[in-house]
Design a protein around this motif. Structure first.
Motif, PDB file in Angstrom:
ATOM      1  N   LEU A  19       0.845  -1.199   0.000  1.00  0.00           N
ATOM      2  CA  LEU A  19       0.000   0.000   0.000  1.00  0.00           C
ATOM      3  C   LEU A  19       0.875   1.241   0.000  1.00  0.00           C
ATOM      4  O   LEU A  19       1.859   1.321   0.748  1.00  0.00           O
ATOM      5  N   LYS A  20       0.502   2.214  -0.824  1.00  0.00           N
ATOM      6  CA  LYS A  20       1.310   3.432  -0.964  1.00  0.00           C
ATOM      7  C   LYS A  20       0.786   4.518  -0.026  1.00  0.00           C
ATOM      8  O   LYS A  20      -0.359   4.942  -0.141  1.00  0.00           O
ATOM      9  N   PRO A  21       1.617   4.960   0.913  1.00  0.00           N
ATOM     10  CA  PRO A  21       1.158   6.009   1.851  1.00  0.00           C
ATOM     11  C   PRO A  21       0.805   7.298   1.101  1.00  0.00           C
ATOM     12  O   PRO A  21       1.433   7.622   0.081  1.00  0.00           O
ATOM     13  N   ASP A  22      -0.201   8.003   1.581  1.00  0.00           N
ATOM     14  CA  ASP A  22      -0.548   9.295   0.989  1.00  0.00           C
ATOM     15  C   ASP A  22      -0.152  10.415   1.947  1.00  0.00           C
ATOM     16  O   ASP A  22       0.467  10.170   2.997  1.00  0.00           O
ATOM     17  N   LYS A  23      -0.514  11.637   1.614  1.00  0.00           N
ATOM     18  CA  LYS A  23      -0.097  12.788   2.427  1.00  0.00           C
ATOM     19  C   LYS A  23      -0.659  12.712   3.847  1.00  0.00           C
ATOM     20  O   LYS A  23      -0.003  13.146   4.806  1.00  0.00           O
ATOM     21  N   TYR A  24      -1.859  12.141   3.981  1.00  0.00           N
ATOM     22  CA  TYR A  24      -2.465  12.048   5.311  1.00  0.00           C
ATOM     23  C   TYR A  24      -1.759  10.992   6.166  1.00  0.00           C
ATOM     24  O   TYR A  24      -1.663  11.141   7.388  1.00  0.00           O
ATOM     25  N   SER A  48       5.523  19.587  -0.660  1.00  0.00           N
ATOM     26  CA  SER A  48       4.699  20.703  -1.127  1.00  0.00           C
ATOM     27  C   SER A  48       3.251  20.608  -0.648  1.00  0.00           C
ATOM     28  O   SER A  48       2.491  21.565  -0.762  1.00  0.00           O
ATOM     29  N   GLU A  49       2.865  19.427  -0.114  1.00  0.00           N
ATOM     30  CA  GLU A  49       1.513  19.268   0.425  1.00  0.00           C
ATOM     31  C   GLU A  49       1.397  20.031   1.750  1.00  0.00           C
ATOM     32  O   GLU A  49       2.183  19.803   2.673  1.00  0.00           O
ATOM     33  N   THR A  50       0.419  20.924   1.821  1.00  0.00           N
ATOM     34  CA  THR A  50       0.306  21.794   2.998  1.00  0.00           C
ATOM     35  C   THR A  50       0.154  21.000   4.293  1.00  0.00           C
ATOM     36  O   THR A  50       0.791  21.309   5.306  1.00  0.00           O
ATOM     37  N   CYS A  51      -0.693  19.944   4.274  1.00  0.00           N
ATOM     38  CA  CYS A  51      -0.920  19.184   5.511  1.00  0.00           C
ATOM     39  C   CYS A  51       0.358  18.487   5.979  1.00  0.00           C
ATOM     40  O   CYS A  51       0.606  18.366   7.189  1.00  0.00           O
ATOM     41  N   VAL A  52       1.202  18.037   5.029  1.00  0.00           N
ATOM     42  CA  VAL A  52       2.475  17.403   5.393  1.00  0.00           C
ATOM     43  C   VAL A  52       3.420  18.454   5.961  1.00  0.00           C
ATOM     44  O   VAL A  52       4.113  18.217   6.961  1.00  0.00           O
ATOM     45  N   GLY A  53       3.443  19.624   5.327  1.00  0.00           N
ATOM     46  CA  GLY A  53       4.285  20.719   5.819  1.00  0.00           C
ATOM     47  C   GLY A  53       3.927  21.111   7.238  1.00  0.00           C
ATOM     48  O   GLY A  53       4.802  21.330   8.088  1.00  0.00           O
ATOM     49  N   ILE A  54       2.623  21.191   7.522  1.00  0.00           N
ATOM     50  CA  ILE A  54       2.169  21.551   8.872  1.00  0.00           C
ATOM     51  C   ILE A  54       2.560  20.460   9.868  1.00  0.00           C
ATOM     52  O   ILE A  54       2.974  20.752  10.995  1.00  0.00           O
ATOM     53  N   ALA A  55       2.437  19.181   9.448  1.00  0.00           N
ATOM     54  CA  ALA A  55       2.833  18.067  10.331  1.00  0.00           C
ATOM     55  C   ALA A  55       4.338  18.125  10.615  1.00  0.00           C
ATOM     56  O   ALA A  55       4.780  17.850  11.737  1.00  0.00           O
ATOM     57  N   LEU A  56       5.140  18.500   9.606  1.00  0.00           N
ATOM     58  CA  LEU A  56       6.579  18.657   9.809  1.00  0.00           C
ATOM     59  C   LEU A  56       6.868  19.785  10.803  1.00  0.00           C
ATOM     60  O   LEU A  56       7.730  19.667  11.673  1.00  0.00           O
TER      61      LEU A  56
END
Length: 864
Positions: free
Chosen positions: A529-534, A566-574
């Motif tokens: 399974l390929k992880p997504d941004k979430y 570049s995904e905003t939700c990933v950036g915020i998690a970082l």
């Protein structure tokens, strides 16, 4: 047309009667045929009345059939039935006309009643009868009635006509029984273009776009040439699957076959391009349409909304009005979806005005009313959303679910649960979307008992507990800290998908089981399974401390490698990850690297600045939020105020206060408390006190902030008076309150009073003393010169004293020039933290004051 026919009928009959000439029956027959074609009910009523007046019995077979046809076409089956009752010789054609009349207005019970009477009269149905009955079953989505007809046809060997088979396929497809649809299709000996179109349409409408496209390819391989209706069905399948390349091929094929792209077909192509995100192709086609109907405009507006180009969608709406095209209900529903931000509220209100102006009653039209409700919610006005809901004359599960979603969006979770409890009393059965909304509220409110209730209702209502609902339950139990329940549900799902894995990883992260979350991530990848941004966002939340900082760096590198930064939700998690276990520079680097920002990313960065007490950087970022047109929320203000407390000058502090005025946020107690704290730390005690006294409701945090303000300004006695006032108003102190009280006693020289409060913490206030409380008392003894008592207290601490407590003692030793005790205190600090620079500097200063220069130099030399 109707008025013209009525005028002609009146003029003609009046002219004949004036000359005492009886109208020819064929004239009446001609008029009735024209009324039937034009659906001119008033004219038809008049001719019917003249026929009776002129002594022509409407039970006559010819006029009976003409009247049946006219009333049936005009949508008046009850009037047709009155005529049918008087027809003397009811042949098959009469029965078919009567069945068709009720079928066209979806009166399925009447259709079957007539079919039963017909069979009782020994009249054998033909293809027309069966097709009309199946049309009624299709319109009513009645699979039970449809199966009865199918069984009758099998028993009486009536499954020979292609038209009946086509109607049967359409019925099963519309009723959602794709298995039966396929069986009828495969059993058919002769398949024409309508047969293929019916099954392609059935699969496309039921969301099985891949199968629909496979069938269309099979149809072409059988050398069956598609028609306009077939292409519309294929284009719908491409749109549902977002198969733009296939859609382009179909568009090319339509052109090559020389099929004229009319309004309906053109709109289907437009809709396909819009849903597939091919706006350029949609625009080009729209411009080439000979007539841009309201349906075509609607498709374009919807395309812009789906591509999140909401501003352009609104502009297109006004262009349509300017072009003289009258908006339909669908236009307003699509355009309302373009209003999705608080700054769109004025635009949404204007659209509401247009809805009313166009004669659409949102009160009685539940679809438009629900769209307005959702618009107001998205634009930040829960009050208007509630008003629209209250005004609806009829409410269904969709409108109730929309209201529940509005309350979830506005974080009114307890109200969601109250509203949900009303559904049963209103006799409305929740649908899966309702349950997903309620579970979201339970998760955010961390009320798992209500989630359990929703779970039991799902089972009770015999709703299919599909992967979506199970995933939502996993997420809810995770947020509520019930990891075992989340794990149990996770294990029960097979096969598992990315969304489910993401939910369980987040559940482990939220329950501080970071290691297990990382193992689940590895397991997910091993299953292909390929992880997504979430997934990455949830995984980064599991990295919460210095021990896992290396994992954080590794995952950051992986995210950069796959281009997901570049995904905003990933950036915020970082950002949040580096706030927990990184440096300020790491966080700034991530923030600067984000391609786009929203209020959530700004808030995350402001919280980091607050953590590092970077007031000026936070103040500048807050100004940027405003300059870039974002609307600060209560989180923005709280983080900015916390960061700026004690770091910026009073002029800047007051400018933040000015920004708060005029927003609804100013009434938030938490925001006001943060404002109070900022004024206090910036030296404006009066400003802090004014805000405190203006609070209508004061929670423990507000009292703590004001007591700390008194203590920080050396007004210990007033701090203690405020503490007594707090107790008098029934607010229970917490550990923070008592730390401020002890600090106030220390700075005011009220050592004895401080000791009384310290000794009574557990028994009177139910608060066990922490290191901070011990440090405050050590500081109080030290300021009073009671170093023996301070040292004894350190020895009595239930756990080993922390560097904070020993540093307070070291500071007291410095004040009283007690070198021996100072060295002992410093040694204890260095045992706990060998690199404690503050302790080394203080000890060096103590040695220097005592004239011990070699010792002072030796201590300083060890600073790295």
């Amino acid at each position: 047309m109707q008025g013209g026919l009525l005028h002609q009928a009146l003029s003609s009959t009046q002219s004949l009667h004036a000359r005492d000439v009886r109208p020819n029956p064929s004239s009446y027959a001609c008029f009735l045929q024209r009324c039937a074609r034009s659906k001119a009910l008033l004219a038809g009523h008049y001719i019917h009345a003249r026929i009776i007046a002129d002594g022509i019995h409407h039970g006559d077979s010819l006029f009976g059939k003409l009247l049946l046809e006219m009333y049936g076409n005009c949508g008046c089956p009850d009037d047709a039935y009155k005529v049918f009752h008087h027809v003397q010789h009811k042949d098959l054609q009469c029965w078919n006309m009567m069945i068709a009349a009720y079928s066209h207005v979806d009166h399925i019970e009447q259709v079957f009643k007539l079919l039963h009477q017909m069979l009782m009269q020994q009249v054998r149905p033909d293809d027309g009868t069966l097709s009309n009955v199946l049309v009624a079953c299709t319109s009513a989505s009645s699979l039970t009635h449809g199966r009865l007809v199918h069984t009758y046809m099998i028993l009486n060997s009536l499954l020979t006509s292609v038209s009946v088979i086509n109607a049967l396929i359409t019925m099963y497809g519309n009723c959602g029984s794709l298995c039966s649809t396929r069986k009828v299709f495969l059993a058919a000996q002769h398949k024409d273009v309508v047969t293929w179109t019916a099954i392609i349409s059935a699969f496309a409408k039921q969301g099985h776009a891949t199968e629909a496209l496979d069938l269309s390819k099979e149809m072409l391989s059988e050398d069956v040439e598609p028609d306009r209706v077939t292409f519309i069905s294929i284009l719908d399948a491409c749109a549902n699957l977002e198969a733009s390349e296939m859609g382009k091929i179909v568009h090319t094929l339509i052109t090559e076959m020389g099929i004229h792209i009319d309004v309906v077909l053109g709109t289907a192509v437009l809709n396909m391009y819009g849903k597939c995100g091919c706006l350029q192709c949609a625009r080009l086609l729209f411009q080439t349409l000979q007539r841009q109907s309201v349906v075509a405009w609607n498709a374009m507006i919807t395309a812009y909304v789906q591509s999140k180009l909401c501003k352009e969608a609104l502009q297109l709406f006004y262009q349509m009005l300017k072009a003289g095209v009258k908006a339909s209900k669908v236009t307003f529903i699509s355009t309302l979806n373009a209003c999705v931000k608080p700054q769109d509220l004025a635009e949404g209100m204007l659209l509401h005005h247009f809805v009313v102006e166009n004669g659409i009653c949102a009160r009685s039209d539940i679809i438009v009313g629900t769209s307005l409700l959702s618009m107001y919610s998205e634009c930040g006005s829960l009050y208007d959303a509630q008003n629209v809901f209250d005004s609806l004359s009829r409410k269904n599960v969709v409108s109730w679910t929309a209201l529940l979603s509005a309350y979830v969006k506005h974080e009114k979770y307890s109200e969601v649960l109250v509203l949900f409890s009303k559904l049963d009393r209103k006799g409305i059965s929740p649908n899966p979307i309702t349950f997903l909304t309620v579970l979201d509220a339970c998760a955010n409110a961390k009320v798992s008992t209500s989630g359990d209730l929703a779970f039991s209702l799902i089972i009770e209502d015999e709703l299919k507990l599909d992967s979506f609902l199970k995933t939502s339950l996993v997420s809810m139990y995770g947020k509520c800290g019930r990891l075992e329940d989340a794990k149990h549900l996770f294990v029960s799902v097979s096969p598992k998908n990315v969304v489910l894995y993401t939910a369980i990883i987040a559940a482990y992260a939220q329950c501080n089981h970071g290691k297990e979350a990382l193992l689940l991530f590895q397991q997910m990848c091993q299953e292909g399974l390929k992880p997504d941004k979430y997934t990455y966002s949830g995984l980064l939340d599991a990295i919460t401390g210095p021990a896992t900082s290396l994992d954080g760096k590794i995952f950051h590198s992986l995210i950069l490698e796959i281009g997901m930064e570049s995904e905003t939700c990933v950036g915020i998690a970082l950002l949040n990850m580096y706030r927990n276990c990184g440096t300020l520079d790491d966080a700034v680097s991530v923030f600067v690297g984000l391609p786009t920002h929203n209020i959530v990313s700004f808030n995350a960065m402001l919280a980091i600045y607050a953590q590092h007490q970077e007031g000026y950087a936070a103040f500048e970022l807050f100004q940027r939020v405003q300059n870039e047109g974002f609307s600060p929320d209560h989180v923005t203000f709280i983080s900015t105020l916390d960061a700026c407390a004690g770091s910026i000058d009073l002029v800047q502090a007051k400018s933040l206060h000015v920004n708060l005025v005029g927003t609804g946020v100013i009434y938030d107690t938490v925001v006001k408390t943060a404002l109070l704290n900022m004024y206090s730390k910036c030296g404006d005690f009066k400003g802090a006190n004014d805000i405190f006294e203006s609070l209508l409701e004061r929670d423990v945090a507000a009292w703590n902030a004001m007591i700390a303000a008194f203590a920080d300004h050396g007004r210990g006695k007033e701090a203690l008076e405020l503490f007594k006032r707090m107790r008098g108003e029934g607010v229970n102190p917490d550990g923070v309150t008592l730390a401020s009280v002890l600090l106030a006693c220390s700075r005011a020289g009220l050592t004895k009073v401080g000791r009384e409060y310290f000794d009574s913490m557990s028994a009177v206030y139910g608060v066990e003393p922490t290191v901070e409380h011990y440090a405050c008392m050590v500081d109080a003894y030290g300021r009073a010169g009671l170093l023996n008592e301070a040292e004894d207290l350190l020895k009595k601490m239930p756990n080993h004293p922390s560097p904070v407590a020993w540093l307070a003692f070291l500071s007291a030793c410095k004040v009283h020039r007690d070198v021996k005790r100072a060295k002992h205190a410093a040694d204890r600090i260095f045992e706990l933290d060998p690199k404690h620079t503050g302790a080394r500097l203080m000890l060096s200063n103590i040695y220097a004051v005592a004239g011990m220069w070699n010792d002072a130099t030796s201590v300083i030399s060890k600073i790295t």
